[in-house]
Scaffold this motif. Sequence first.
Motif, short mmCIF file in Angstrom:
data_model
loop_
_atom_site.label_atom_id
_atom_site.label_comp_id
_atom_site.label_asym_id
_atom_site.label_seq_id
_atom_site.Cartn_x
_atom_site.Cartn_y
_atom_site.Cartn_z
N SER A 1 -12.10 5.88 -5.53
CA SER A 1 -11.46 6.91 -4.69
C SER A 1 -10.28 6.32 -3.93
O SER A 1 -9.21 6.95 -3.84
CB SER A 1 -12.47 7.49 -3.69
N ALA A 2 -10.46 5.12 -3.39
CA ALA A 2 -9.36 4.47 -2.67
C ALA A 2 -8.19 4.21 -3.61
O ALA A 2 -7.03 4.42 -3.25
CB ALA A 2 -9.84 3.16 -2.05
N MET A 3 -8.50 3.76 -4.84
CA MET A 3 -7.43 3.51 -5.81
C MET A 3 -6.73 4.80 -6.19
O MET A 3 -5.51 4.83 -6.35
CB MET A 3 -8.01 2.84 -7.06
N LEU A 4 -7.48 5.88 -6.33
CA LEU A 4 -6.90 7.17 -6.70
C LEU A 4 -5.92 7.65 -5.64
O LEU A 4 -4.82 8.10 -5.95
CB LEU A 4 -8.02 8.20 -6.90
N PHE B 1 -3.26 0.29 -5.34
CA PHE B 1 -3.51 0.17 -3.89
C PHE B 1 -2.20 0.20 -3.09
O PHE B 1 -2.07 -0.45 -2.08
CB PHE B 1 -4.29 -1.11 -3.57
N GLY B 2 -1.21 0.96 -3.58
CA GLY B 2 0.05 1.09 -2.85
C GLY B 2 0.96 -0.12 -2.98
O GLY B 2 1.96 -0.20 -2.28
N ASN B 3 0.64 -1.07 -3.85
CA ASN B 3 1.43 -2.27 -4.04
C ASN B 3 1.85 -2.40 -5.51
O ASN B 3 1.29 -1.73 -6.37
CB ASN B 3 0.64 -3.51 -3.63
N PHE B 4 2.81 -3.30 -5.75
CA PHE B 4 3.32 -3.49 -7.10
C PHE B 4 3.26 -4.96 -7.47
O PHE B 4 3.48 -5.84 -6.64
CB PHE B 4 4.78 -3.01 -7.19
N LEU B 5 2.97 -5.20 -8.75
CA LEU B 5 2.98 -6.55 -9.31
C LEU B 5 3.83 -6.48 -10.58
O LEU B 5 3.49 -5.76 -11.51
CB LEU B 5 1.55 -7.00 -9.64
N ASN C 1 -2.67 5.26 -5.41
CA ASN C 1 -1.88 5.04 -6.62
C ASN C 1 -0.44 5.43 -6.33
O ASN C 1 -0.15 6.59 -6.03
CB ASN C 1 -2.45 5.88 -7.78
N PRO C 2 0.50 4.45 -6.39
CA PRO C 2 1.88 4.76 -6.01
C PRO C 2 2.57 5.72 -6.98
O PRO C 2 2.36 5.66 -8.18
CB PRO C 2 2.57 3.40 -6.00
N LYS C 3 3.38 6.58 -6.43
CA LYS C 3 4.17 7.54 -7.22
C LYS C 3 5.42 6.87 -7.76
O LYS C 3 5.81 5.79 -7.32
CB LYS C 3 4.57 8.73 -6.33
N LYS C 4 6.08 7.53 -8.70
CA LYS C 4 7.28 6.95 -9.32
C LYS C 4 8.40 6.75 -8.31
O LYS C 4 9.12 5.75 -8.36
CB LYS C 4 7.75 7.83 -10.48
N PHE D 1 -4.38 7.30 -13.20
CA PHE D 1 -5.03 7.90 -12.04
C PHE D 1 -5.42 6.88 -10.97
O PHE D 1 -5.13 7.09 -9.81
CB PHE D 1 -6.24 8.76 -12.43
N VAL D 2 -6.07 5.77 -11.32
CA VAL D 2 -6.43 4.78 -10.32
C VAL D 2 -5.37 3.69 -10.20
O VAL D 2 -5.37 2.92 -9.25
CB VAL D 2 -7.83 4.16 -10.58
N PHE D 3 -4.48 3.60 -11.18
CA PHE D 3 -3.32 2.72 -11.12
C PHE D 3 -2.26 3.28 -12.05
O PHE D 3 -2.54 4.14 -12.88
CB PHE D 3 -3.67 1.26 -11.47
#
Length: 179
Positions: A71-74, A171-175, A77-80, A151-153
């Motif tokens: 649920s937290a990942m959902l 989780f709102g971050n990017f790698l 999940n960052p938008k474009k 959905f979760v990432f």
Amino acid sequence: MLNLRLLKEVGDLCFDVDLITSKFSEIDIYAAVVQSQIANSSLKLYIKNIMKMILQSRLGKSTLLFITIASAMLFTNPKKDTYVDYAAKRLTTEIQTSICRTPKLTQGLFWEEVSKITSNSCKSGLATGLTFQSSSIKEFIANSTEQQNFFVFSAYTTKVSQYNFKTIGVFGNFLTFQK
């Protein structure tokens, strides 16, 4: 005379009050209401006991933890659009770093200061120019990027010249990985 509270409770169960009063006695109606209340409370108790058993078992705790993390990942999940902002900042930093390298000059305090001033001037000049072009940079990145939403990432692929940048957003971050 029938109890009005009792009729309201029975009426709430989607029955026609006139039909009920003509067909059944007050005792019959009261017995039906009591039975439904007992059944309802028994069902609530049954559900409560099942939830308690689930939470006490290892599998239940693992399942609850999994559902919480998913649920937290959902929801994070960052938008474009968020990715485009991130990529534009990252590209701007990469341009400044690659173009504005500190020149290797002869040793000495004076030349070290000249190198720092040159590098800082280059970075600030580029930063000013890139700030004016930020909307163009973002538009270029948005047009060059393909998003796969799981959905979760999300996975993003940005094609710039001969480079393919693969980025995972979670989780709102990017790698970012360069291919």
